[in-house]
Design a protein around this motif. Structure first.
Motif, PDB file in Angstrom:
ATOM      1  N   ARG A  43      72.495  27.173 -13.498  1.00 55.78           N
ATOM      2  CA  ARG A  43      73.574  26.464 -14.189  1.00 55.78           C
ATOM      3  C   ARG A  43      73.560  26.773 -15.688  1.00 55.78           C
ATOM      4  N   ASP A  69      77.156  26.926 -11.361  1.00 54.44           N
ATOM      5  CA  ASP A  69      77.012  25.481 -11.191  1.00 54.44           C
ATOM      6  C   ASP A  69      77.544  25.177  -9.807  1.00 54.44           C
ATOM      7  N   THR A  71      78.198  22.625  -8.281  1.00 53.20           N
ATOM      8  CA  THR A  71      79.135  21.502  -8.149  1.00 53.20           C
ATOM      9  C   THR A  71      80.498  21.827  -8.757  1.00 53.20           C
ATOM     10  N   VAL A  99      68.131  18.655  -6.787  1.00 54.13           N
ATOM     11  CA  VAL A  99      67.604  17.650  -7.701  1.00 54.13           C
ATOM     12  C   VAL A  99      66.931  16.564  -6.879  1.00 54.13           C
ATOM     13  N   GLY A 101      67.363  13.313  -7.272  1.00 53.23           N
ATOM     14  CA  GLY A 101      68.222  12.155  -7.038  1.00 53.23           C
ATOM     15  C   GLY A 101      67.593  10.843  -7.468  1.00 53.23           C
ATOM     16  N   ASP A 136      73.675   6.126  -9.360  1.00 52.15           N
ATOM     17  CA  ASP A 136      74.183   7.377  -9.932  1.00 52.15           C
ATOM     18  C   ASP A 136      73.315   8.554  -9.531  1.00 52.15           C
ATOM     19  N   GLY A 137      72.009   8.330  -9.472  1.00 54.34           N
ATOM     20  CA  GLY A 137      71.104   9.388  -9.038  1.00 54.34           C
ATOM     21  C   GLY A 137      71.319   9.744  -7.580  1.00 54.34           C
ATOM     22  N   LYS A 139      74.137   9.427  -5.884  1.00 55.16           N
ATOM     23  CA  LYS A 139      75.396  10.164  -5.786  1.00 55.16           C
ATOM     24  C   LYS A 139      75.225  11.611  -6.225  1.00 55.16           C
ATOM     25  N   GLU A 140      74.507  11.801  -7.328  1.00 56.94           N
ATOM     26  CA  GLU A 140      74.255  13.167  -7.799  1.00 56.94           C
ATOM     27  C   GLU A 140      73.431  13.948  -6.790  1.00 56.94           C
ATOM     28  N   GLN A 143      75.714  15.048  -4.074  1.00 52.77           N
ATOM     29  CA  GLN A 143      76.691  16.001  -4.584  1.00 52.77           C
ATOM     30  C   GLN A 143      76.090  17.394  -4.748  1.00 52.77           C
ATOM     31  N   ILE A 144      74.858  17.456  -5.235  1.00 52.68           N
ATOM     32  CA  ILE A 144      74.210  18.751  -5.452  1.00 52.68           C
ATOM     33  C   ILE A 144      73.520  19.240  -4.177  1.00 52.68           C
TER      34      ILE A 144
END
Length: 305
Positions: A43, A69, A71, A99, A101, A136-137, A139-140, A143-144
């Motif tokens: 990224r 990236d 995402t 990640v 998360g 938030d972690g 969700k990330e 997502q990743i």
């Protein structure tokens, strides 16, 4: 940065996501050492370019950096255009970018002395106790670790199909094993590859996030501690099996590298990045016509459960 890279018609081309550090960097190094031309993606452009220069400094010339990236749809499209124009195919995709998360409560570069005298289970217990899991972690993480990986894979599928022996290796984890999900219905759905659909997989992930926000993970049978990481890896395992069924002309497998000392594990673990990457590269370089839709733990075929 790619001007002096040569690749003949018989040269295998690999793309590695998250290739600028840890297991990903070692996967790039080891693939290049086997004569594969490697597109190292990351990224961060500066870190990615520095990683390529580091590998070239030890004599590995056939490595190219390209920003990615996973995402960002436009970033994915740019990579696909580059691969298509430059090589016209892709032989190996290693989906390594991920990640945790979670939020870490300790320094990510903890010294190895911290773990002196700890065995595997004690280090693992220490790791899960030293993270916090905000929504938030989570969700990330999905997502990743799931959606980003899937989107890259779908985008490069035509290039993999242009190879005589296209391979996808999704870096997985023992944290993605189905036995960590106590919800029997969810476990059965993720196992039922004949009937599982992309849409249903999305619905299950949405339900996980809904239960996460409601603080109902344990009550609904979802895994605890690194919960989003575990669910995302279980989803990637299921998606890999679905993809293998849809595309029998490809080799699509999952590879658990082992408990490796990386940023995600806060430098805990029993294997070096070099050792963990070796377990991934072994799957990437399986003989032609080898297994597909399988899970490999530390280089050996194992169960998804």
């Amino acid at each position: 940065m790619e001007g002096d890279v040569s690749s003949g018609p018989n040269t295998r081309i690999a793309a590695v996501t998250g290739g600028n550090k840890g297991i990903g960097l070692e996967v790039c190094r080891q693939l290049a050492s086997h004569g594969v031309t490697v597109v190292l993606t990351a990224r961060d452009e500066t870190r990615g370019a520095e990683a390529v220069e580091k590998l070239r400094a030890v004599g590995l010339a056939d490595i190219i950096f390209h920003q990615l990236d996973i995402t960002d749809p436009s970033s994915i499209a740019t990579l696909v255009d580059f691969l298509k124009t430059r090589f016209g195919k892709l032989d190996i995709l290693v989906n390594n970018a991920a990640v945790g998360g979670v939020e870490y409560l300790q320094e990510l570069d903890a010294s190895e002395e911290k773990f002196a005298g700890m065995d595997f289970d004690e280090m693992l217990e220490w790791m899960v106790k030293n993270v916090r899991e905000p929504i938030d972690g989570a969700k990330e993480g999905l997502q990743i670790n799931y959606y980003g990986t899937k989107h890259v894979t779908e985008a490069v599928l035509p290039l993999l199909q242009s190879s005589s022996d296209g391979r996808i290796v999704n870096v997985s984890s023992i944290f993605g094993l189905l036995r960590l999900i106590s919800n029997e219905e969810v476990r059965q759905e993720l196992s039922d590859i004949d009937n599982l659909t992309d849409e249903r997989l999305n619905e299950l992930l949405d339900k996980f996030l809904e239960d996460f926000e409601a603080d109902a993970l344990e009550a609904r049978g979802w895994p605890a501690k690194f919960s989003a990481y575990k669910v995302a890896k279980a989803a990637i395992n299921a998606y890999s099996r679905m993809l293998a069924r849809r595309h029998p002309e490809l080799r699509v497998n999952c590879a658990h590298p082992g408990y490796v000392r990386t940023e995600i594990t806060m430098s805990s673990g029993v294997l070096t990045p070099e050792e963990g990457a070796r377990n991934v590269v072994k799957v990437a370089l399986l003989p032609d016509g080898g297994p597909t839709g399988k899970y490999f733990a530390e280089g050996e075929e194992a169960s998804f459960v």
